[in-house]
Every structure is written in structure tokens, then in C-alpha cells.
Design an enzyme around this catalytic site. Sequence first.
Site, PDB file in Angstrom:
ATOM      1  N   TYR A 295       0.845  -1.201   0.000  1.00  0.00           N
ATOM      2  CA  TYR A 295       0.000   0.000   0.000  1.00  0.00           C
ATOM      3  C   TYR A 295       0.881   1.252   0.000  1.00  0.00           C
ATOM      4  CZ  TYR A 295      -4.206   2.666   1.296  1.00  0.00           C
ATOM      5  OH  TYR A 295      -5.260   3.527   1.323  1.00  0.00           O
TER       6      TYR A 295
ATOM      7  N   CYS B 143      -9.064   9.382   1.391  1.00  0.00           N
ATOM      8  CA  CYS B 143      -8.218   8.187   1.256  1.00  0.00           C
ATOM      9  C   CYS B 143      -6.787   8.538   0.871  1.00  0.00           C
ATOM     10  CB  CYS B 143      -8.804   7.227   0.232  1.00  0.00           C
ATOM     11  SG  CYS B 143     -10.277   6.444   0.846  1.00  0.00           S
ATOM     12  N   HIS B 144      -6.627   9.273  -0.203  1.00  0.00           N
ATOM     13  CA  HIS B 144      -5.269   9.536  -0.686  1.00  0.00           C
ATOM     14  C   HIS B 144      -5.063  11.008  -1.006  1.00  0.00           C
ATOM     15  CE1 HIS B 144      -6.325   5.329  -1.557  1.00  0.00           C
ATOM     16  NE2 HIS B 144      -5.173   5.110  -0.992  1.00  0.00           N
ATOM     17  N   GLY B 145      -5.957  11.870  -0.483  1.00  0.00           N
ATOM     18  CA  GLY B 145      -5.718  13.304  -0.535  1.00  0.00           C
ATOM     19  C   GLY B 145      -5.894  13.984  -1.882  1.00  0.00           C
TER      20      GLY B 145
END
Lengths: 439, 179
Positions: A295, B143-145
Site C-alpha cells: 500500500y 483516502c489519498h488526498g
Amino acid sequence: MSGPSTYEPKTGIERWLDTRLPIVRFAYDTALNFPTPKNLNYWWTFGGILALMLGIQLATGIVLAMHYVPHVDHAFASVERIMRDVNYGWLIRYMHANGASMFFLAVYIHMMRGLYYGSYKAPREVLWIIGCLIYLAMMATGFIGYVLPWGQMSFHGAVVITNLFGALPIIGEPITTWLWGGFAVDNPTLNRFFSLHYLLPFVIAGLVVLHVWALHVPGNNNPTGVNVKSAADTVPFHPYYTVKDGFAIAVFLLLYGAFVFYNPNALGHADNYIPANPLVTPAHIVPEWYFLPFYAILRAVPDKLGGVLLMFGAIATLFVLPWLDTSKVRSMRYRPTARLYFFIFVFACLVLGLCGARLPDDPVIGAASGLILLDADINSFVWLSRVATLYFFAYFWLILPVLGLTETPLPQPEGISEPVLSHPATTPAGATASPEKRG
Amino acid sequence: MADTVVGADPHADPSRRDFIHIAAAAAAGGAAVAVVWPLIDQMNPAGDTLALASIEFDLTKVAEGQQVVIKWRGKPLFVRNRTAAEIQKAVATPMSELRDPQSDDARHKPGKPQWLVLVGTCTHLGCVPTFGGGEYGGWFCPCHGSHYDTSGRIRKGPAPKNLVVPDWDFLSDTKIKVG
């Protein structure tokens, strides 16, 4: 490595069976009398531990499937019913959930053992590749299994992972729709995931048979990495390694039991006890701990397709490792320079795991430095994961290929008996060099 | 003795035998594909899944400056009633600043700039962006900006594309149909 069979049927029924289906002979030759290097250390016990974990996962999983309902309206409730109402359901589910973690812990140690002692090198390349396939199947099974309870992490984890395939050009969208069986992760997805989660462990079991087969052709590697020269270098698997593996299993079960009975949710995530809601994503979405390094690699790349390719590339790299390492010396005992790089590699994997658990923009130490490099603060987990990702790939594609050509390894022993027999000073008084020769 | 058969060599005419081999392999291969395809295609969306593909929605439920999230095809759908300031901000953004350049006009229906209808999944990996967050006042994906502006266009972060505008239309002044 296994010579002619020494099995002698003792009873009439054994003789009768042996001429019809020599299954007892087969078991005797492969699991009891198999000649095994006499110097295997405890890092070699994880194969047995893994076999046990696969058995536990199969047994508990088959039982859980008797109570679980693979439907979006009932999945979460059926898992809670297993926990509250089914007799010993709590125990079986906690064994299964923590068993997955223990399975991955053992496989990571097993893989690192292979990396350190060069167990992937000729003539064990096929053995290593089958191992990589088992690991790949384990990852698929682990991910799909985590989706089944249909909590918030299950659902959004499934969304994120299936969307990875959407990064592929042209075929990405048809593939995700095909995986989902609809236009989003929904009931068809859960249903097929359950079917595959039941199937894949048996695929793993089949691969394990091939793995053991491929192991038994060249025989075990050993801590010196030097080939077995004669029967004097080996001991029969039983009782020497059945006992050693058995002891290691008992210790490993203590750790497993500590999780199951004293902290069964330590490795999970609280958000997965909230039923799945497609309209709200949890603020901090993370995969299970055993996927965190991958991840982190995914998030290290600011480009969607690039991140996905690099993540799958990390796994693909393992498959070609036997042809990347140019050194003929198997064991890193005799490769001091490579050993140093290996330990940095282990550290880089742990760092990647840490990075995967944290928010990319969080500072690693103290407060943000204010120094922006490209798109993020230099004191951030995203930059740390980039450094570790770079090392991960450099280790396989640069360090191992080059080092094998440039380093000067230490002298290797002539045979595996030599280090024991030629250093009487290190042998404790009263110890015998060849315990297998005694009664 | 004179009965000895001559010319019975099975390899005497290789072209006929090759033809049989190729034809048999081709027939078996074609049959295998024909059998495998249904096993693959069964995983694609089923008839009932496709039948649920369009919905209607009453816009009077959404006050100015608000957003309502509804479920469409299993995904969240954002219906946002933008304020004049939010529209102004989206219109004034120069194209050169956009990663996936698209004018605000192209993202709403003509004459009704206040209504944005967007698929509420981040184009990165499908999380649901939060309303009003991020540096551009549109949406922010936790989640990932990824940051989206008030037109739902990607401005910062890993997502490659703007939030998707689905097929939709006005049925009346206050009613819309999506899909």
C-alpha cells in the site's frame, strides 16, 4: 535427493496395499524417512508452521461458511451472529481472522529465510516460483476474506483494490465492471468473493503439494548453502525434524493463542465493526497489516497507473529473483557485504509497512519541515515511503545483480559437516558430532 | 506372397494428415472458447442489475449551498446546489491550472449553473470525497488526498480525472433523471 525407497511393509494388509496403491510407502519416503540436512536451524521450521496454519484456516473456514450468509443485507449480521450466538463461534472466527495474520507472519519469515540463505538459487528456482504463486494466492485470499464481514473497511477496501485494475488503459473499466458484476462493489461482488474465498485455499493446498514436490527433488537448502555431499550430511526427517518443527509450532501457537484469547482485535480495525455504507468512506482507510508495505508503494507514486504498476511490479520482481542475483554463493553467511544490504532491505520493508499505516502527508518526526520537495513536505511519510520503495527495487534490480559480480565472498566450507567437525573448540564437551549415529 | 501391400506408408501424403490435425485442433479450440466464454461473461452485470440503472430525483430537497447524496448504480451521486460565489470561483479558474481541462459550462446544464450532478467516487481509487473540503472548496478525498474544486474538477492529489458527470437531464424544473 531421495534415494531408493527403504520402506518395508510390516503387516499383511500393508503388503497387500503396497502392491496396489503404495500410498504408505509414499508417505514414509516423503514425510518420515526423507533425508534432510542435519544443520537446519529454527528459520527452517516455518514451512511446517505454514502447513499447520493452512490446515487451521481450512478447518475454521469451512465451519464459518456453515453460518455465514454472503448477501449484503445479511453478511454483517451473520458474522455478528457467529460471534454472539453460534456455539464457540467467537473462538472459531477469532482463530480464522488472527490465523490469517499468523499465516502471513510465518510466510514473511519463510520468504526472508529464503532470501538470506539463497534458497531461490539453482536448482531451486521452480520451488521459489511456486512459493511466489502461493504467496500471490494467499494475498488474493486474504484480501477477499477481509471483504466478507461487510464492514466499512471491508467495503471500502474492496472498492480501492478493485479500482486498482481501473488504472489500466482501455481494458481497465470493463475489467472492474466484470469483477464487480455491476457498476459498483455490491451484492454480486460479495457473492463471488465468497465463492472465490472458498476456492482459493484449495488452490493453495494444490500449490503446496507442488511446492513440496519441487523441494524433494533437490532437497532442502541449509544454512551454509553448500550442497549435501553424502548421507553423513543428512538425518531422516523423522524424528529429527518432526520434533524440531513440533517444538517451533508449539512456540508459534503460544503467540497465536495470545492474540486469539487476549487481544483478538489488535490486528484488525475498529471501523470494520460498522456495517458497510457505500455513501461514506472512513476518514482513514488502511488495509490489513500484511498489505501495508505494498500500500505504501502504491501511494509513493503521485500517478495512478504508475503506482499500480509499481505495486504489482514489487510482487513480479520476486518471481524473477533467481535470475537477478548473480552470486553463486547461496548463503549470506559467506557474503558479508550482501548481508549488510539484506538487513537494510528487511528494515526498508518494515519502514514501508509503517508508511502504509500512516497518512501520506503526516510528518515522520516532529513538525513539518516547511521544505517542499516536488509535491510534499520532505519530512512526510510519502517521502519516507519513496526512499524505502527506491531501496526495495534497488535491492533486487541493482544491488543483487552487481554485488554478485563485484564482491569477494568468504571461503565456504567443503561440506555442511565441516564447520561442526573442524572446530572442536566450539563443540561443547560431551557433544557428539553425529548424533544420528547413536541410538 | 504377391499380396504384400505397397504404398501403405501413412506418411505418404503429409498434407492430408496435417489438414486433419489442424482442423481437429481448430475445432476443439473453437469449442473450448465457446464453452469458456459463458463462464467468463456470467460475471458481467446481470439483467436485473442493468434494469436498475436509472433513477429520478426531486431537486426541491436541496437548498442553496447544500449537497444531497443519493445512491445510483450502487455508487453515491452528488447533487449540489451551488451558491453564486462557488459558481463564480469555478468559472474564473483559468484552464491552464486544470489537470483534466474542462470548462465549468461543460459540467452543468445550460442556464442552470447552480445544479451540479456528479458521480461521488474519487477518480483515483473510488473513495467518497467529503463535501466542502480541500483547498478549493469543492470536495476532498480522505483516502489519498485528492482535492476537487467547486466544479468537481481535480486540482491536486493522485486522482487523474475530474469527478464524472453522469448522463442526466431535467424532466421538469424541479425533477431530474439520472442514467
